[in-house]
Design an enzyme around this catalytic site. Structure first.
Site: not given
Length: 559
Positions: A2, A364-366
């Site tokens: 994302r 998210d996207e950590a």
């Protein structure tokens, strides 16, 4: 992933385009990453102006064309046409129950109808005939309604005020598009005869607005709320924090807003909502029967917070503010206890401002957080949300930890996302985690329609109008029980969007299709019929001043 702008998905050229008065205007603005280098423009400067429909009057919008009963979006659950139509005249009254809620919906309807009809349309508890808004027990649920139209009047009946409000949106669409104009139009104002019985398929019909990559003023958010209300959305998810900006005042950590909110993608001025601003957004959304779901993304997407307070960083050094578009590089410091003091303060203050049930914690996207630390972080943070009376919502990566009881995971993967990741989400759903579906290659409204689209990104592929509509949320995720699906949500990320015109160009005409997926029964879905109903919305958007994309798949009325 994302939000990421990869070199493959960028277009070349140093310009951004801004939609002004229905034309594209070049605006020379450098986009900076953390290293001082020029980001290739996200937008095309080719001859694409013809693809934008400006919000200008059209002859079709001013006509008295009569809609057939049920020719609305979302498609009603049940339509029984027949009998005499009802005509709104200068003698029409809006009759309501003697309750604050019913009077509020009646006043809203009067505000919609008065400018274009020129009629007084008094809102009253007395009299006969006219437009009747009635609260009564019945098989309507919290949001359903019944609409009866005949020679003597139109009656909308619902068990709850939200149902009355949704019934009013159906009534609007049964009237000619010119009813949306703010000056007197010739009419006639005729509603087809018959009965509609309508209840939603899902209880979560959401739209997300990213106010972090670019900041949108309160008036711009309200404008989007009004557009969502027309299509019976009931959730406004506000993405309030990210690497590029923190957008909500927090008294216990004031630099989050004053410093962390001082910029945006491209290095613009940014901005933030005061608590009074946020309360006004919540109030306005509530008046349109939308719940505001605030999101504070963590532990990643946190550069604005890390830049504001050095102590939130593991090394105690604050990074610079960030105005680029890459993702995955930031993380709160999981081992530090001050991190959880910070989370507690932020959640406490935002929960106190938010009457709705839900609070979104991102997740998210950590990529800069190890899996072990991610699990530890979510184990500490989810109980904080519960402590302040809210239900946890997170992006679907939350299922890689242990979702709290009653938590909701928002799935944003693609049709082609790997089986293992999908199974992780499905397994959580089988264990009680609710699902809100937002597949990026279906309902991310910031994805380009095609290669010529001047705004948006394309990392998830091109998403044309049919693709955004032509799928079934109840059967989308293999292995997930249909009962776990709470609904759908259309996110709109703002890397390339700077104002309401940009929002509308990307949201319309795809947004109404998401509304139909969330509201209408599966049997009512069908592209061939839907595209005809969608085409009929074009004159209504023109009357409302909405600049939309004239998708070639849709048989729009001749201009």
């Amino acid at each position: 992933m994302r939000g990421i702008v990869s070199p493959v998905s960028r277009e070349s050229g140093p310009y951004l385009l801004e939609l002004q008065e229905g034309t594209f205007v070049r605006q020379h603005r450098k986009l900076h990453h953390r290293a001082p280098r020029l980001l290739a423009s996200l937008l095309l400067v080719t001859a694409v102006g013809a693809s934008l429909t400006a919000a200008a009057p059209a002859t079709a919008a001013g006509s008295g064309t009569r809609a057939a009963l049920g020719d609305v979006i979302p498609a009603p659950a049940s339509v029984d046409p027949g009998g005499s139509p009802y005509r709104i005249t200068e003698r029409t009254r809006i009759r309501v129950d003697d309750s604050r809620e019913a009077r509020g919906v009646g006043g809203y309807l009067a505000d919609v109808l008065r400018p274009s009809t020129g009629y007084r349309l008094p809102v009253t508890t007395h009299g006969d005939g006219g437009i009747r808004l009635r609260l009564a027990k019945g098989p309507y649920g919290d949001e359903g309604y019944r609409l009866d139209s005949g020679r003597s009047g139109v009656t909308i009946t619902a068990a709850r005020p939200a149902g009355l409000f949704h019934g009013v949106q159906t009534l609007r669409q049964l009237l000619p598009a010119a009813v949306e104009r703010d000056s007197v139009q010739p009419g006639p104002w005729v509603v087809a005869g018959g009965t509609i019985k309508d209840t939603p398929r899902y209880g979560w019909r959401g739209a997300m607005l990213d106010v972090s990559r670019h900041f949108f003023r309160v008036e711009e958010v309200k404008r989007y709320i009004d557009q969502l209300a027309l299509y019976k959305f009931n959730k406004l998810h506000l993405h309030l924090s990210d690497d590029q900006g923190w957008r909500i005042a927090v008294d216990s950590w004031p630099r989050l807003a004053t410093y962390g909110g001082s910029t945006e993608v491209g290095g613009g001025p940014g901005g933030y909502y005061t608590k009074a601003d946020y309360k006004e957004i919540v109030r306005y959304a509530g008046s349109r029967h939308l719940e505001v779901v605030p999101e504070i993304d963590m532990p990643g997407h946190t550069n604005a917070a890390l830049a504001s307070y050095a102590e939130l960083n593991c090394d105690g050094v604050a990074p610079p503010l960030y105005t680029g578009t890459q993702v995955g590089f930031s993380s709160l410091c999981v081992p530090k206890e001050i991190t959880y003091d910070f989370v507690d303060d932020v959640v406490r203050e935002i929960a106190a401002l938010t009457p709705g049930r839900h609070l979104h914690i991102g997740g998210d996207e950590a990529h800069s957080t190890s899996h072990e630390d991610y699990v530890k972080f979510m184990d500490r943070v989810q109980p904080v949300v519960a402590k302040y009376g809210k239900t946890v919502v997170g992006w679907h990566q939350l299922t890689g930890a242990t979702p709290a009881k009653g938590a909701i995971a928002q799935y944003w993967g693609l049709d082609g996302t790997g089986a293992a990741e999908k199974e992780q989400v499905a397994a959580a759903a089988r264990n009680g985690t609710g699902l809100v579906l937002s597949p990026a290659d279906r309902v991310y409204l910031d994805m380009k329609y095609d290669a010529q689209t001047p705004l948006g990104l394309s990392w998830a592929g091109y998403v044309d109008v049919r693709r955004s509509y032509d799928w079934d949320p109840g059967a989308y995720l293999p292995g997930a029980p249909a009962s776990a699906v709470k609904g759908v949500e259309a996110p709109l990320w703002s890397e390339t969007l700077e104002n309401s015109r940009h929002i509308e160009y990307m949201a319309f005409p795809r947004l109404p299709g998401v509304a139909e997926l969330g509201w209408s029964p599966r049997a009512a879905h069908g592209w061939d019929g839907y595209k005809q109903r969608l085409a009929a919305q074009g004159p209504r958007w023109e009357a409302l001043g909405i600049g939309y994309y004239r998708a070639p798949q849709v048989p729009w009325p001749a201009e």
